[in-house]
Design a protein around this motif. Structure first.
Motif, short mmCIF file in Angstrom:
data_model
loop_
_atom_site.label_atom_id
_atom_site.label_comp_id
_atom_site.label_asym_id
_atom_site.label_seq_id
_atom_site.Cartn_x
_atom_site.Cartn_y
_atom_site.Cartn_z
N SER A 11 0.85 -1.20 0.00
CA SER A 11 0.00 0.00 0.00
C SER A 11 0.88 1.24 0.00
O SER A 11 0.58 2.23 0.66
CB SER A 11 -0.90 -0.01 1.24
OG SER A 11 -1.72 -1.16 1.23
N MET B 69 3.12 3.45 -5.21
CA MET B 69 2.48 3.06 -6.47
C MET B 69 1.08 2.51 -6.25
O MET B 69 0.14 2.88 -6.96
CB MET B 69 3.36 2.02 -7.19
CG MET B 69 3.03 1.88 -8.64
SD MET B 69 3.36 3.43 -9.52
CE MET B 69 1.76 3.80 -10.16
N SER C 23 3.34 -4.50 5.01
CA SER C 23 4.17 -5.42 5.79
C SER C 23 4.24 -5.00 7.25
O SER C 23 5.18 -5.33 7.95
CB SER C 23 5.56 -5.54 5.18
OG SER C 23 6.24 -4.31 5.29
N SER D 163 3.33 -1.57 8.36
CA SER D 163 3.48 -0.12 8.59
C SER D 163 2.17 0.56 8.94
O SER D 163 2.16 1.68 9.46
CB SER D 163 4.02 0.54 7.31
OG SER D 163 3.04 0.44 6.28
N HIS E 285 4.59 -4.62 -4.15
CA HIS E 285 5.65 -4.69 -3.13
C HIS E 285 6.96 -4.43 -3.85
O HIS E 285 6.97 -3.97 -4.99
CB HIS E 285 5.61 -6.07 -2.43
CG HIS E 285 5.52 -7.23 -3.39
ND1 HIS E 285 6.60 -7.65 -4.14
CD2 HIS E 285 4.47 -8.02 -3.76
CE1 HIS E 285 6.23 -8.66 -4.91
NE2 HIS E 285 4.93 -8.91 -4.71
N GLN F 72 10.79 -9.23 -3.51
CA GLN F 72 9.88 -10.00 -2.66
C GLN F 72 8.96 -10.92 -3.46
O GLN F 72 8.05 -11.53 -2.89
CB GLN F 72 9.01 -9.04 -1.82
CG GLN F 72 9.85 -8.21 -0.86
CD GLN F 72 9.08 -7.04 -0.29
OE1 GLN F 72 8.40 -6.33 -1.03
NE2 GLN F 72 9.20 -6.83 1.01
#
Ligand SMILES: NC(=O)c1ccc[n+]([C@@H]2O[C@H](COP(=O)([O-])OP(=O)(O)OC[C@H]3O[C@@H](n4cnc5c(N)ncnc54)[C@H](OP(=O)(O)O)[C@@H]3O)[C@@H](O)[C@H]2O)c1
Length: 247
Positions: A8, A11, A28, A30, A63, A67
């Motif tokens: 999120s 982009m 992840s 935040s 992401h 990853q």
């Protein structure tokens, strides 16, 4: 269509704001997913990528490129449409990571947030009509062979940052010449917009547009000469080369 965002950040946020619809979002840890759905509606699933995979029919991979494998593991078995905006990740790599899904590789730019983005779609992506329709809602779409995506990204992907740098310097120059910052800013932004439209109206003929502003021996000619002498064309070539290097 129920869209799920893996990531999120900048982009994903720009695209989601451009689409303007509720989404399922993850991050992840935040809290950016919760902030995004507070703004747009939908639901934050926190870090629960697996649940997102079981509920969404289209998943946006936003992401970081490295990853790919670890996120795909959490989405294993996903059989909907996976749209990747991961820089440098090929369709082959996506098909290996998501063997049961349809996959598309797209390189948008952040102007999708205001629905004036440019999105490059890799030729050979699955479900091209659906992908073109999705990204067409937030700007223009161009399909390019995968081998040309790097060059395209060296223009449209990085372009908003270049234009911001160019505008900032031009505004500073206007302020130095006596304009108020807000006056210089309005002039720069309207001039950039208008000039782009004018060039488009002349079929992309930049030379004709340049000549039409440039009287022999006049003000524009002196300004253009100063820009060339200061290295503007060479700087743009150097910037393209820099984007093609890996580090
Ligand atoms: N920015 C651009 O102009 C642009 C243009 C074209 C393509 N891209 C591509 O877009 C991708 C994202 O770039 P960005 O600039 O948006 O980066 P960013 O702002 O750092 O966002 C990355 C997001 O991914 C999340 N994330 C990381 N690991 C995750 C996981 N395991 N599960 C769920 N979410 C996870 C992060 O979570 P946290 O919020 O918790 O850190 C963050 O929300 C990159 O692959 C880049 O190549 C970017």
């Amino acid at each position: 269509m129920l869209l799920g965002l893996i990531g999120s950040g900048n982009m994903a946020g720009a695209l989601a704001r451009g689409w303007g619809e509720p989404v399922l979002a993850t991050d992840s840890g935040s809290g950016r997913a919760a902030a995004l759905v507070a703004e747009l509606g939908g639901e934050s699933l926190g870090t629960d990528v697996a649940t997102l995979g079981s509920r969404a029919d289209t998943v946006l991979l936003a992401h970081k490129p490295y990853q790919l494998a670890s996120v795909a593991e959490q989405l294993s078995g996903f059989s909907g449409l996976v749209v990747s905006v991961l820089g440098g990740v090929t369709l082959d790599a996506l098909r290996t990571a998501y063997p049961q899904a349809s996959v598309a590789a797209v390189m948008p730019n952040t102007a999708v947030e205001v629905r004036r983005g440019v999105s490059l779609v890799a030729e050979g992506s699955d479900e091209p009509e659906r992908v073109n329709q999705l990204f067409g809602r937030v700007g223009s779409v161009m399909t390019l062979p995968e081998t040309a995506l790097g060059a395209g990204t060296g223009i449209s992907g990085v372009g908003p940052a270049y234009v911001a740098l160019f505008a900032e310097a031009w505004i500073d120059a206007g302020v130095r010449a006596g304009l108020k910052p807000e006056q210089a800013s309005a002039l720069v932004l309207d001039t950039v917009n208008g000039a782009a439209e004018l060039i488009r109206a002349h079929g992309g003929d930049t030379l004709a547009v340049r000549r039409s502003v440039t009287s022999p021996g006049g003000t524009t000619a002196r300004g253009l000469r100063a820009l060339t002498d200061a290295g503007l064309p060479a700087a743009l070539h150097a910037a393209m080369d820099a984007t093609r290097r890996t580090a």
